[in-house]
Design a protein around this motif. Structure first.
Motif, PDB file in Angstrom:
ATOM      1  N   PHE A 208       0.840  -1.191   0.000  1.00 41.93           N
ATOM      2  CA  PHE A 208       0.000   0.000   0.000  1.00 41.93           C
ATOM      3  C   PHE A 208       0.885   1.255   0.000  1.00 41.93           C
ATOM      4  N   HIS A 209       1.909   1.216   0.835  1.00 44.48           N
ATOM      5  CA  HIS A 209       2.832   2.358   0.924  1.00 44.48           C
ATOM      6  C   HIS A 209       3.465   2.649  -0.444  1.00 44.48           C
ATOM      7  N   GLU A 210       3.963   1.602  -1.075  1.00 45.00           N
ATOM      8  CA  GLU A 210       4.653   1.810  -2.364  1.00 45.00           C
ATOM      9  C   GLU A 210       3.674   2.230  -3.452  1.00 45.00           C
ATOM     10  N   GLY A 212       1.260   4.063  -2.944  1.00 51.87           N
ATOM     11  CA  GLY A 212       1.092   5.498  -2.665  1.00 51.87           C
ATOM     12  C   GLY A 212       2.126   6.318  -3.420  1.00 51.87           C
ATOM     13  N   HIS A 213       3.368   5.821  -3.486  1.00 56.52           N
ATOM     14  CA  HIS A 213       4.403   6.536  -4.245  1.00 56.52           C
ATOM     15  C   HIS A 213       4.092   6.533  -5.742  1.00 56.52           C
ATOM     16  N   VAL A 214       3.524   5.418  -6.215  1.00 56.62           N
ATOM     17  CA  VAL A 214       3.150   5.353  -7.636  1.00 56.62           C
ATOM     18  C   VAL A 214       2.104   6.424  -7.943  1.00 56.62           C
ATOM     19  N   ARG A 237       8.440  13.606   1.040  1.00 54.81           N
ATOM     20  CA  ARG A 237       8.179  12.528   0.081  1.00 54.81           C
ATOM     21  C   ARG A 237       7.335  11.396   0.656  1.00 54.81           C
ATOM     22  N   GLU A 238       7.507  11.098   1.949  1.00 57.43           N
ATOM     23  CA  GLU A 238       6.814   9.939   2.525  1.00 57.43           C
ATOM     24  C   GLU A 238       5.373  10.240   2.943  1.00 57.43           C
ATOM     25  N   ILE A 239       5.015  11.502   2.976  1.00 61.05           N
ATOM     26  CA  ILE A 239       3.710  11.854   3.562  1.00 61.05           C
ATOM     27  C   ILE A 239       2.532  11.194   2.833  1.00 61.05           C
TER      28      ILE A 239
HETATM   29 ZN   LIG Z   1       8.259   5.384   1.054  1.00 58.71          ZN
END
Ligand SMILES: [Zn+2]
Length: 417
Positions: A208-210, A212-214, A237-239
């Motif tokens: 899910f986290h990754e 989110g980056h996509v 970036r991580e928010i």
């Molecule tokens: Zn990340």
């Protein structure tokens, strides 16, 4: 690398212990180079640490009681924490967390995550059949705006581990600009005769986290490539991904992405959902103290010369960890978490991002449900500008006020013992 820290100011900061740490560092080392940014990082860490001290002491007391019941009066050391955290989990719930991992077949999880992300952001993902890729496991997806059917970008999904492949999960920006292209690399085990293709829950959260980056990469609409894609401040970036992680603990989402591997019509139970959330929030003050210890160490070793890492930790350890000394004969810095390795002087930014993610989630998604209207605002106000605007400007615009640390503190102190 010097980070551009968000223009975020703490209020009611008691810097007593911070002063002690800095004074200690001045005495202990030849030099301590504290810029305004460096001081602000110390101030931030100390503020969070001080707000959680009472709860952390209570949590530590509970673990000490468990040890006393099992082992009598032998002293409690840092090496006891993980074991007694697990014992506390076992006593709190009848749920076997190992059994929960049987509810996440990889393809079911992926389609569920796509559905949640699509509903939330107003996006549609289409698989491109027979796309030319570097391996038969790799899939290519196009991403579209749901209402206008505008093509927003593409992403490759390289899910399974294989010999010679890069060994971590991450997202890479393959192309910035008007049609962004991202690559999502995972390390899951491929379904085979001896393996039903199940994900551990931690892998679900990570996916899910990754993803989110996509989404962050694809929804970025900055005019210049320099500010597009994932080219945003490391503090920021991580928010978006950390905001999305929250839904891995909400029962409506868990029911969508789960199904018992022998009968996928049976999702995780309500008890399992609440257990997962409890485990995330339990003993959070004590766990965060450990993370703060790593951050302080990281900040000091990158602000000084001639550092003896073991001596530094010997001094810092009891100050941060409520009097618990470092385990004699060890060098904890040799096995710090990935947040502390390779992110020189930026270890703190993981907590910093979590503060803002908690503020966003709490103030905009109080009921834990994705709201498409808010999701679209998040997409246009937070993701679209990317690195082209100051992070604090972006957050203030989305929140309607300056960001605050209070939601993060409230979350960390929510699961009182
Ligand atoms: Zn990340």
């Amino acid at each position: 690398m010097r980070l551009r820290v968000l223009g975020f100011r703490l209020r009611h900061c008691d810097t007593t212990s911070l002063d002690i740490i800095i004074a200690f560092s001045y005495c202990f080392f030849d030099s301590l180079y504290l810029t305004g940014v460096g001081y602000q990082v110390f101030e931030f860490l100390e503020h969070i640490s001080a707000r959680l001290t009472d709860l952390a002491a209570k949590e530590l007391g509970a673990l000490k009681d468990l040890k006393k019941n099992e082992e009598g009066d032998s002293p409690f050391g840092i090496e006891d924490i993980l074991y007694y955290l697990k014992r506390a989990e076992e006593q709190k719930f009848c749920v076997d967390f190992g059994d929960i991992n049987k509810y996440f077949p990889v393809n079911l999880v992926l389609s569920g995550l796509f559905k949640i992300i699509q509903d939330f952001f107003g996006l549609r993902f289409d698989i491109i059949p027979n796309a030319e890729t570097w391996h038969s496991d790799v899939q290519l997806f196009s991403a579209w705006d749901l209402s206008s059917s505008e093509l927003l970008g593409y992403f490759y999904l390289d899910m399974y581990s294989r010999e010679g492949k890069y060994g971590h999960a991450c997202v890479l920006a393959l192309q910035n600009g008007s049609i962004p292209v991202a690559l999502l690399i995972c390390q899951f085990r491929k379904e085979a005769d001896d393996n039903p293709g199940l994900l551990r829950f931690s892998e679900v959260v990570n996916l899910f986290h990754e993803l989110g980056h996509v989404v962050q990469h694809i929804c970025n609409r900055a005019s210049y490539a320099r500010f597009s894609g994932l080219s945003v401040d490391p503090d920021f970036r991580e928010i978006p991904s950390q905001v999305l992680e929250n839904w891995c603990y909400e029962s409506f989402a868990l029911k969508i992405i789960s199904g018992f591997h022998q009968d996928i019509t049976k999702p995780v139970t309500d008890e399992m959902c609440s257990s997962l959330k409890w485990r995330r929030d339990s003993f959070s003050a004590l766990k965060l103290k450990q993370e703060i210890l790593h951050c302080l160490f990281d900040q000091i070793v990158h602000s000084t010369e001639n550092v003896d890492a073991v001596e530094l930790l010997k001094h810092l350890h009891p100050k941060v960890m409520l009097g618990i000394p470092m385990l004699e004969g060890t060098n904890p810095a040799s096995c710090f978490s990935h947040y502390a390795i390779g992110h020189e002087a930026a270890c703190y930014s993981h907590i910093w991002s979590e503060v803002f993610a908690a503020d966003i989630f709490t103030s905009k998604f109080q009921d834990g449900l994705p709201n498409p209207y808010i999701g679209l605002q998040f997409r246009t106000k937070v993701l679209a500008p990317g690195g082209s605007k100051e992070p604090v400007e972006i957050l203030s615009d989305f929140l309607g006020r300056e960001p605050s640390v209070e939601a993060y503190i409230a979350r960390k102190t929510r699961n009182n013992l």
